[in-house]
Design a protein around this motif. Structure first.
Motif, PDB file in Angstrom:
ATOM      1  N   ASP A 111      86.722  36.415  35.174  1.00 17.25           N
ATOM      2  CA  ASP A 111      85.733  34.966  35.888  1.00 17.25           C
ATOM      3  C   ASP A 111      85.470  34.085  34.820  1.00 17.25           C
ATOM      4  OD1 ASP A 111      85.768  37.111  37.680  1.00 17.25           O
ATOM      5  OD2 ASP A 111      83.591  38.186  36.871  1.00 17.25           O
ATOM      6  N   THR A 112      85.242  33.083  35.522  1.00 15.83           N
ATOM      7  CA  THR A 112      84.806  31.985  34.206  1.00 15.83           C
ATOM      8  C   THR A 112      83.905  31.516  35.144  1.00 15.83           C
ATOM      9  OG1 THR A 112      87.723  30.949  34.109  1.00 15.83           O
ATOM     10  CG2 THR A 112      85.825  29.424  34.173  1.00 15.83           C
ATOM     11  N   ASP A 113      82.374  31.306  34.204  1.00 13.14           N
ATOM     12  CA  ASP A 113      81.658  30.917  35.020  1.00 13.14           C
ATOM     13  C   ASP A 113      81.207  29.604  34.299  1.00 13.14           C
ATOM     14  OD1 ASP A 113      79.922  33.674  35.669  1.00 13.14           O
ATOM     15  OD2 ASP A 113      81.722  34.096  34.379  1.00 13.14           O
ATOM     16  N   TYR A 114      80.736  28.534  35.127  1.00 11.39           N
ATOM     17  CA  TYR A 114      80.137  27.528  34.832  1.00 11.39           C
ATOM     18  C   TYR A 114      78.540  27.231  35.068  1.00 11.39           C
ATOM     19  CZ  TYR A 114      85.646  26.211  35.297  1.00 11.39           C
ATOM     20  OH  TYR A 114      86.733  26.325  35.063  1.00 11.39           O
ATOM     21  N   ARG A 115      77.855  26.344  34.262  1.00 15.19           N
ATOM     22  CA  ARG A 115      76.804  26.604  33.722  1.00 15.19           C
ATOM     23  C   ARG A 115      76.270  24.900  34.068  1.00 15.19           C
ATOM     24  NH1 ARG A 115      71.751  30.537  31.704  1.00 15.19           N
ATOM     25  NH2 ARG A 115      70.722  29.710  33.398  1.00 15.19           N
ATOM     26  N   GLY A 116      75.100  24.918  34.493  1.00 16.69           N
ATOM     27  CA  GLY A 116      74.480  23.228  33.694  1.00 16.69           C
ATOM     28  C   GLY A 116      73.188  23.277  34.418  1.00 16.69           C
ATOM     29  N   ASN A 117      72.228  22.776  33.566  1.00 17.97           N
ATOM     30  CA  ASN A 117      70.628  23.079  33.369  1.00 17.97           C
ATOM     31  C   ASN A 117      69.852  21.148  33.334  1.00 17.97           C
ATOM     32  OD1 ASN A 117      67.631  23.812  32.027  1.00 17.97           O
ATOM     33  ND2 ASN A 117      68.638  24.743  33.882  1.00 17.97           N
ATOM     34  N   ALA A 118      68.792  20.934  33.136  1.00 18.45           N
ATOM     35  CA  ALA A 118      68.430  19.923  33.195  1.00 18.45           C
ATOM     36  C   ALA A 118      67.130  20.343  33.182  1.00 18.45           C
ATOM     37  CB  ALA A 118      68.565  18.860  34.199  1.00 18.45           C
ATOM     38  N   SER A 119      65.888  19.762  32.080  1.00 21.09           N
ATOM     39  CA  SER A 119      64.706  20.210  32.503  1.00 21.09           C
ATOM     40  C   SER A 119      63.875  18.775  31.706  1.00 21.09           C
ATOM     41  CB  SER A 119      63.734  21.988  32.066  1.00 21.09           C
ATOM     42  OG  SER A 119      64.704  21.785  30.838  1.00 21.09           O
TER      43      SER A 119
ATOM     44  N   ILE B  99      72.349  24.843  38.238  1.00 24.65           N
ATOM     45  CA  ILE B  99      73.550  25.053  39.130  1.00 24.65           C
ATOM     46  C   ILE B  99      74.259  26.461  38.221  1.00 24.65           C
ATOM     47  CG2 ILE B  99      75.117  23.044  38.057  1.00 24.65           C
ATOM     48  CD1 ILE B  99      76.162  23.616  41.071  1.00 24.65           C
ATOM     49  N   SER B 100      74.897  27.393  38.629  1.00 24.02           N
ATOM     50  CA  SER B 100      75.926  27.739  38.284  1.00 24.02           C
ATOM     51  C   SER B 100      77.312  28.498  39.546  1.00 24.02           C
ATOM     52  CB  SER B 100      75.381  29.797  37.749  1.00 24.02           C
ATOM     53  OG  SER B 100      76.303  30.431  37.455  1.00 24.02           O
ATOM     54  N   THR B 101      78.146  27.997  38.939  1.00 20.29           N
ATOM     55  CA  THR B 101      79.568  28.920  39.695  1.00 20.29           C
ATOM     56  C   THR B 101      80.478  29.512  38.803  1.00 20.29           C
ATOM     57  OG1 THR B 101      79.411  25.881  40.579  1.00 20.29           O
ATOM     58  CG2 THR B 101      81.000  27.343  41.116  1.00 20.29           C
ATOM     59  N   ARG B 102      81.071  30.179  39.755  1.00 20.38           N
ATOM     60  CA  ARG B 102      82.057  31.943  39.109  1.00 20.38           C
ATOM     61  C   ARG B 102      82.814  31.250  40.374  1.00 20.38           C
ATOM     62  NH1 ARG B 102      79.738  37.311  38.948  1.00 20.38           N
ATOM     63  NH2 ARG B 102      79.372  36.579  37.233  1.00 20.38           N
ATOM     64  N   ALA B 103      84.168  31.123  39.526  1.00 22.24           N
ATOM     65  CA  ALA B 103      85.692  31.191  39.478  1.00 22.24           C
ATOM     66  C   ALA B 103      85.659  32.235  39.173  1.00 22.24           C
ATOM     67  CB  ALA B 103      86.855  30.019  39.140  1.00 22.24           C
ATOM     68  N   SER B 104      86.200  33.349  40.390  1.00 17.96           N
ATOM     69  CA  SER B 104      87.299  34.902  39.591  1.00 17.96           C
ATOM     70  C   SER B 104      88.701  35.137  40.323  1.00 17.96           C
ATOM     71  CB  SER B 104      85.810  35.710  40.166  1.00 17.96           C
ATOM     72  OG  SER B 104      86.806  37.163  40.116  1.00 17.96           O
TER      73      SER B 104
ATOM     74  N   ILE C 186      86.428  37.960  46.225  1.00 10.30           N
ATOM     75  CA  ILE C 186      84.788  38.517  46.773  1.00 10.30           C
ATOM     76  C   ILE C 186      83.880  37.521  45.678  1.00 10.30           C
ATOM     77  CG2 ILE C 186      85.115  40.731  45.638  1.00 10.30           C
ATOM     78  CD1 ILE C 186      83.241  41.719  48.067  1.00 10.30           C
ATOM     79  N   GLN C 187      83.890  38.157  44.212  1.00  7.80           N
ATOM     80  CA  GLN C 187      83.258  37.338  43.496  1.00  7.80           C
ATOM     81  C   GLN C 187      82.816  35.872  43.453  1.00  7.80           C
ATOM     82  OE1 GLN C 187      81.775  40.360  41.687  1.00  7.80           O
ATOM     83  NE2 GLN C 187      83.337  41.341  41.967  1.00  7.80           N
ATOM     84  N   ASP C 188      83.752  35.133  43.888  1.00 10.88           N
ATOM     85  CA  ASP C 188      82.755  33.607  43.743  1.00 10.88           C
ATOM     86  C   ASP C 188      81.949  33.402  44.546  1.00 10.88           C
ATOM     87  OD1 ASP C 188      86.136  33.507  42.835  1.00 10.88           O
ATOM     88  OD2 ASP C 188      86.434  32.710  44.566  1.00 10.88           O
ATOM     89  N   PHE C 189      81.096  32.219  43.780  1.00  9.09           N
ATOM     90  CA  PHE C 189      79.626  32.811  44.680  1.00  9.09           C
ATOM     91  C   PHE C 189      78.758  30.798  43.748  1.00  9.09           C
ATOM     92  CE2 PHE C 189      77.975  34.623  40.049  1.00  9.09           C
ATOM     93  CZ  PHE C 189      77.744  34.031  39.533  1.00  9.09           C
ATOM     94  N   THR C 190      78.271  29.930  44.187  1.00  4.62           N
ATOM     95  CA  THR C 190      77.839  29.493  43.621  1.00  4.62           C
ATOM     96  C   THR C 190      76.153  29.098  43.954  1.00  4.62           C
ATOM     97  OG1 THR C 190      79.175  26.786  44.103  1.00  4.62           O
ATOM     98  CG2 THR C 190      77.280  26.864  43.659  1.00  4.62           C
TER      99      THR C 190
END
Length: 215
Positions: A165-173, A190-195, A199-203
């Motif tokens: 799995d590779t997870d990409y995450r960004g946050n601003a506050s 925002i969080s995105t996974r490329a697996s 079935i494990q992919d999501f945004t």
């Protein structure tokens, strides 16, 4: 376990320890120093031997704030009373430019499972993160961060099906502290996974408003 700590100056510290547990030798080290008046550098290497029950307790959140639905779960394991050796290395460089603070973090981790049997398998995690803090005025502060995490679950494959799995995450506050005892924070994540398993992919996207009260 034993070791030593060396502090050649108030701005520099080196610590090294070593020992043995469950027939497995471990070594740990950390180095911290300030570079001029702008940068701080931290390096660390850590080896730990834990039973499955200890790993489970370490993974449990201790406060509601530790529960993050966007953060990928930890590496899987089962409670079979086996010993796992965890090796981790990290580096952090932070700098302050006027009122702006920027930090960059990188880490690597490997778990060696089934130490007692001699038939070990590996689980690996690689992570990079960058964050920025910028005060806008006396009462308002902007924060932003981004990270990439790669997790190799091949060693713990279910039904012989490998997974990476590779997870990409960004946050601003934005945080407002203009009230006497109350602080408000509005954030977007925002969080995105490329697996390797589709079935494990999501945004996921999230918007949250939180309040902190001091008494």
């Amino acid at each position: 376990m034993g070791g030593f700590r060396w502090t050649p100056s108030p701005r520099t510290r080196l610590e090294i320890t070593g020992g043995q547990r469950d027939g497995t030798k471990t070594v740990n080290g950390s180095f911290n120093t300030a570079i001029g008046q702008t940068f701080e550098l931290s390096l660390s290497y850590d080896e730990r031997v834990q039973l499955d029950q200890e790993r489970l307790l370490d993974a449990l959140p201790t406060t509601p704030g530790d529960i993050d639905p966007l953060q990928p779960p930890g590496l899987p394991f089962s409670l079979r009373n086996t010993a796992t050796k965890t090796e981790s290395a990290s580096a952090r460089l932070s700098g302050r430019f006027g009122t702006t603070t920027i930090s960059m973090n990188g880490s690597w981790q490997r778990n060696e499972i089934e130490l007692a049997s001699g038939n070990t398998t590996d689980e690996k995690t690689l992570r990079g993160q960058i964050s920025l803090t910028q005060p806008i005025n006396r009462d308002l502060t902007f924060n932003a961060s981004g990270s990439i995490t790669d997790r190799d679950f091949s060693a713990a494959a279910i039904n012989s099906q490998a997974r990476d799995d590779t997870d990409y995450r960004g946050n601003a506050s934005l945080t407002y502290t203009g009230f006497q005892r109350l602080a408000l924070t509005l954030s977007y994540g925002i969080s995105t996974r490329a697996s390797s398993l589709d079935i494990q992919d999501f945004t996921e996207n999230s918007i949250s408003l939180s309040a902190t009260m001091r008494f």
